[in-house]
Motif scaffolding. Structure first.
Motif, PDB file in Angstrom:
ATOM      1  N   ASP A 102       0.810  -1.234   0.000  1.00 49.64           N
ATOM      2  CA  ASP A 102       0.000   0.000   0.000  1.00 49.64           C
ATOM      3  C   ASP A 102       0.837   1.276   0.000  1.00 49.64           C
ATOM      4  O   ASP A 102       0.432   2.282  -0.564  1.00 49.64           O
ATOM      5  CB  ASP A 102      -0.924   0.033   1.226  1.00 49.64           C
ATOM      6  CG  ASP A 102      -2.027  -1.014   1.124  1.00 49.64           C
ATOM      7  OD1 ASP A 102      -2.040  -1.769   0.131  1.00 49.64           O
ATOM      8  OD2 ASP A 102      -2.861  -1.081   2.042  1.00 49.64           O
ATOM      9  N   LEU A 103       1.987   1.243   0.670  1.00 50.77           N
ATOM     10  CA  LEU A 103       2.754   2.499   0.801  1.00 50.77           C
ATOM     11  C   LEU A 103       4.121   2.432   0.123  1.00 50.77           C
ATOM     12  O   LEU A 103       4.905   3.381   0.216  1.00 50.77           O
ATOM     13  CB  LEU A 103       2.958   2.844   2.297  1.00 50.77           C
ATOM     14  CG  LEU A 103       1.699   2.980   3.170  1.00 50.77           C
ATOM     15  CD1 LEU A 103       2.084   3.290   4.606  1.00 50.77           C
ATOM     16  CD2 LEU A 103       0.774   4.062   2.639  1.00 50.77           C
ATOM     17  N   GLY A 104       4.415   1.298  -0.498  1.00 59.50           N
ATOM     18  CA  GLY A 104       5.699   1.170  -1.198  1.00 59.50           C
ATOM     19  C   GLY A 104       6.899   1.147  -0.263  1.00 59.50           C
ATOM     20  O   GLY A 104       8.001   1.531  -0.652  1.00 59.50           O
ATOM     21  N   MET A 105       6.685   0.687   0.976  1.00 58.84           N
ATOM     22  CA  MET A 105       7.824   0.631   1.907  1.00 58.84           C
ATOM     23  C   MET A 105       8.658  -0.618   1.633  1.00 58.84           C
ATOM     24  O   MET A 105       8.247  -1.506   0.891  1.00 58.84           O
ATOM     25  CB  MET A 105       7.315   0.649   3.354  1.00 58.84           C
ATOM     26  CG  MET A 105       6.606   1.950   3.704  1.00 58.84           C
ATOM     27  SD  MET A 105       6.052   2.021   5.412  1.00 58.84           S
ATOM     28  CE  MET A 105       7.582   2.422   6.267  1.00 58.84           C
ATOM     29  N   VAL A 106       9.840  -0.673   2.239  1.00 57.85           N
ATOM     30  CA  VAL A 106      10.738  -1.822   2.061  1.00 57.85           C
ATOM     31  C   VAL A 106      10.762  -2.624   3.354  1.00 57.85           C
ATOM     32  O   VAL A 106      11.054  -2.076   4.416  1.00 57.85           O
ATOM     33  CB  VAL A 106      12.180  -1.338   1.746  1.00 57.85           C
ATOM     34  CG1 VAL A 106      13.133  -2.520   1.664  1.00 57.85           C
ATOM     35  CG2 VAL A 106      12.193  -0.546   0.449  1.00 57.85           C
ATOM     36  N   GLN A 107      10.427  -3.913   3.258  1.00 57.39           N
ATOM     37  CA  GLN A 107      10.377  -4.766   4.449  1.00 57.39           C
ATOM     38  C   GLN A 107      11.749  -5.363   4.710  1.00 57.39           C
ATOM     39  O   GLN A 107      12.301  -6.038   3.837  1.00 57.39           O
ATOM     40  CB  GLN A 107       9.353  -5.883   4.203  1.00 57.39           C
ATOM     41  CG  GLN A 107       9.204  -6.868   5.332  1.00 57.39           C
ATOM     42  CD  GLN A 107       8.176  -7.957   4.988  1.00 57.39           C
ATOM     43  OE1 GLN A 107       7.690  -8.027   3.858  1.00 57.39           O
ATOM     44  NE2 GLN A 107       7.875  -8.792   5.945  1.00 57.39           N
ATOM     45  N   LEU A 108      12.302  -5.106   5.883  1.00 60.80           N
ATOM     46  CA  LEU A 108      13.575  -5.739   6.253  1.00 60.80           C
ATOM     47  C   LEU A 108      13.284  -6.809   7.297  1.00 60.80           C
ATOM     48  O   LEU A 108      13.231  -6.529   8.490  1.00 60.80           O
ATOM     49  CB  LEU A 108      14.554  -4.706   6.815  1.00 60.80           C
ATOM     50  CG  LEU A 108      15.071  -3.651   5.847  1.00 60.80           C
ATOM     51  CD1 LEU A 108      16.061  -2.735   6.546  1.00 60.80           C
ATOM     52  CD2 LEU A 108      15.720  -4.275   4.624  1.00 60.80           C
ATOM     53  N   SER A 109      13.043  -8.019   6.816  1.00 62.43           N
ATOM     54  CA  SER A 109      12.748  -9.136   7.725  1.00 62.43           C
ATOM     55  C   SER A 109      13.984 -10.003   7.848  1.00 62.43           C
ATOM     56  O   SER A 109      14.398 -10.653   6.883  1.00 62.43           O
ATOM     57  CB  SER A 109      11.581  -9.961   7.170  1.00 62.43           C
ATOM     58  OG  SER A 109      11.601 -11.263   7.728  1.00 62.43           O
ATOM     59  N   LYS A 167      17.425   6.029   2.448  1.00 60.96           N
ATOM     60  CA  LYS A 167      17.368   6.635   3.790  1.00 60.96           C
ATOM     61  C   LYS A 167      15.998   6.466   4.449  1.00 60.96           C
ATOM     62  O   LYS A 167      15.850   6.684   5.639  1.00 60.96           O
ATOM     63  CB  LYS A 167      17.652   8.142   3.694  1.00 60.96           C
ATOM     64  CG  LYS A 167      19.037   8.472   3.176  1.00 60.96           C
ATOM     65  CD  LYS A 167      20.075   8.286   4.261  1.00 60.96           C
ATOM     66  CE  LYS A 167      21.467   8.631   3.755  1.00 60.96           C
ATOM     67  NZ  LYS A 167      22.512   7.927   4.445  1.00 60.96           N
ATOM     68  N   SER A 168      14.985   6.161   3.658  1.00 62.03           N
ATOM     69  CA  SER A 168      13.640   6.166   4.222  1.00 62.03           C
ATOM     70  C   SER A 168      12.784   5.072   3.593  1.00 62.03           C
ATOM     71  O   SER A 168      13.057   4.612   2.489  1.00 62.03           O
ATOM     72  CB  SER A 168      13.032   7.542   3.967  1.00 62.03           C
ATOM     73  OG  SER A 168      11.755   7.592   4.523  1.00 62.03           O
ATOM     74  N   GLY A 169      11.727   4.690   4.315  1.00 58.65           N
ATOM     75  CA  GLY A 169      10.787   3.712   3.782  1.00 58.65           C
ATOM     76  C   GLY A 169      11.002   2.308   4.324  1.00 58.65           C
ATOM     77  O   GLY A 169      10.428   1.358   3.801  1.00 58.65           O
ATOM     78  N   TYR A 170      11.808   2.178   5.377  1.00 54.53           N
ATOM     79  CA  TYR A 170      12.081   0.847   5.914  1.00 54.53           C
ATOM     80  C   TYR A 170      11.062   0.429   6.980  1.00 54.53           C
ATOM     81  O   TYR A 170      10.674   1.220   7.828  1.00 54.53           O
ATOM     82  CB  TYR A 170      13.457   0.806   6.584  1.00 54.53           C
ATOM     83  CG  TYR A 170      14.610   0.943   5.635  1.00 54.53           C
ATOM     84  CD1 TYR A 170      14.881  -0.033   4.678  1.00 54.53           C
ATOM     85  CD2 TYR A 170      15.457   2.054   5.697  1.00 54.53           C
ATOM     86  CE1 TYR A 170      15.956   0.082   3.811  1.00 54.53           C
ATOM     87  CE2 TYR A 170      16.542   2.191   4.824  1.00 54.53           C
ATOM     88  CZ  TYR A 170      16.779   1.194   3.893  1.00 54.53           C
ATOM     89  OH  TYR A 170      17.846   1.317   3.039  1.00 54.53           O
ATOM     90  N   ILE A 171      10.681  -0.867   6.916  1.00 54.63           N
ATOM     91  CA  ILE A 171       9.931  -1.477   8.024  1.00 54.63           C
ATOM     92  C   ILE A 171      10.817  -2.585   8.565  1.00 54.63           C
ATOM     93  O   ILE A 171      11.113  -3.551   7.853  1.00 54.63           O
ATOM     94  CB  ILE A 171       8.646  -2.186   7.535  1.00 54.63           C
ATOM     95  CG1 ILE A 171       7.828  -1.280   6.634  1.00 54.63           C
ATOM     96  CG2 ILE A 171       7.829  -2.681   8.723  1.00 54.63           C
ATOM     97  CD1 ILE A 171       6.789  -2.066   5.869  1.00 54.63           C
ATOM     98  N   PHE A 172      11.242  -2.462   9.782  1.00 51.49           N
ATOM     99  CA  PHE A 172      12.039  -3.516  10.415  1.00 51.49           C
ATOM    100  C   PHE A 172      11.068  -4.546  10.994  1.00 51.49           C
ATOM    101  O   PHE A 172      10.252  -4.207  11.859  1.00 51.49           O
ATOM    102  CB  PHE A 172      12.927  -2.934  11.516  1.00 51.49           C
ATOM    103  CG  PHE A 172      13.960  -1.984  10.984  1.00 51.49           C
ATOM    104  CD1 PHE A 172      15.174  -2.461  10.519  1.00 51.49           C
ATOM    105  CD2 PHE A 172      13.716  -0.617  10.925  1.00 51.49           C
ATOM    106  CE1 PHE A 172      16.134  -1.596  10.013  1.00 51.49           C
ATOM    107  CE2 PHE A 172      14.659   0.261  10.422  1.00 51.49           C
ATOM    108  CZ  PHE A 172      15.877  -0.232   9.964  1.00 51.49           C
ATOM    109  N   ASP A 173      11.163  -5.761  10.502  1.00 46.13           N
ATOM    110  CA  ASP A 173      10.226  -6.821  10.889  1.00 46.13           C
ATOM    111  C   ASP A 173      11.021  -7.988  11.482  1.00 46.13           C
ATOM    112  O   ASP A 173      11.746  -8.660  10.774  1.00 46.13           O
ATOM    113  CB  ASP A 173       9.443  -7.229   9.623  1.00 46.13           C
ATOM    114  CG  ASP A 173       8.803  -8.607   9.724  1.00 46.13           C
ATOM    115  OD1 ASP A 173       8.656  -9.131  10.835  1.00 46.13           O
ATOM    116  OD2 ASP A 173       8.437  -9.148   8.657  1.00 46.13           O
ATOM    117  N   GLY A 174      10.927  -8.139  12.798  1.00 46.12           N
ATOM    118  CA  GLY A 174      11.688  -9.218  13.446  1.00 46.12           C
ATOM    119  C   GLY A 174      13.102  -8.788  13.803  1.00 46.12           C
ATOM    120  O   GLY A 174      13.942  -9.610  14.156  1.00 46.12           O
TER     121      GLY A 174
END
Ligand code: AMP
Length: 215
Positions: A23-30, A77-84
């Motif tokens: 939905d927001l074009g973020m980058v998932q860092l799992s 620099k932006s748009g990261y989701i830290f998952d786990g």
């Protein structure tokens, strides 16, 4: 905007991160996905962590921190989701230092809270795509075609650590080593809680409402 998703295994971090990606074009860092990828491509790292992951224990901070350092050094620099990640106080400290070094801001930490009984039901019915990592659930999010990924038609499998014994270890690791991060981020004033009870779209709506306003 950069955010950390906290919460026990089965609280819906991966699912909600996936929704924010589309939905927001973020980058998932799992870090879990990174490790599973290392395993499926048969790297030395993958071999080193396989037994630890299957048992539900945590991989060492050194390994995990260097995976994250590598990803964050790519320049965005932006748009990261830290998952786990982070999952220990040592990792949280390392992340703070790294973000400062790379001049990357942290906008909020969102903790998904959930009833422990629900976690077991969610995890035991969970199915993951061996090819693209998409997550389904036998009851709450079944794929259109049995055992087949809706996104890439890969085969859906149960993760090796999605069994009751590994789950018990994962929960123990969570309560002993990850739960103290609630205090760590509460102290920094960046923490918000979202209850992850309800359907996936209901939780997604609560997550979006909790995000900082952008633009
Ligand atoms: P997850 O997909 O996040 O549930 O992670 C699966 C498994 O990968 C965990 O049970 C750990 O063995 C390992 N793992 C993932 N992220 C981390 C982390 N930040 N620190 C230590 N181990 C991790």
């Amino acid at each position: 905007m950069n955010i950390i998703l906290l919460g026990p295994p089965g609280s819906g971090k991966g699912t909600q991160a996936g929704i924010l990606v589309s939905d927001l074009g973020m980058v998932q860092l799992s870090t879990g996905d990174m490790l599973r990828e290392a395993r499926s491509s048969g790297t030395e790292l993958g071999e080193r962590v396989a037994a630890i992951m299957d048992a539900g224990e945590l991989v060492t901070d050194e390994i995990i921190n260097s995976l994250i350092r590598e990803k964050l050094s790519e320049g965005q620099k932006s748009g990261y989701i830290f998952d786990g990640y982070p999952r220990t106080l040592v990792q949280a400290d390392a992340l703070d230092t790294l973000l400062e070094e790379l001049d990357i801001g942290l906008d909020m930490v969102l903790e998904l809270t959930v009833d422990v009984d629900l976690l077991v039901a969610r995890i035991v019915g969970r199915l993951s795509c061996g090819r693209c990592g998409s997550v389904f659930h036998r009851e709450t999010k079944p794929p259109a075609v049995e055992d087949t990924c809706d996104n890439c038609e890969g085969e859906l499998q149960q993760r090796k650590d999605d069994n009751e014994l590994s789950l018990r270890t994962r929960l123990m690791e969570y309560y002993q080593k990850t739960a103290p991060l609630t205090g760590y981020y509460y102290r920094s004033g960046q923490l918000k809680f979202v209850s992850s009870g309800g359907t996936i779209p209901e939780v997604a709506a609560k997550v979006k409402a909790a995000l900082p306003a952008t633009g």
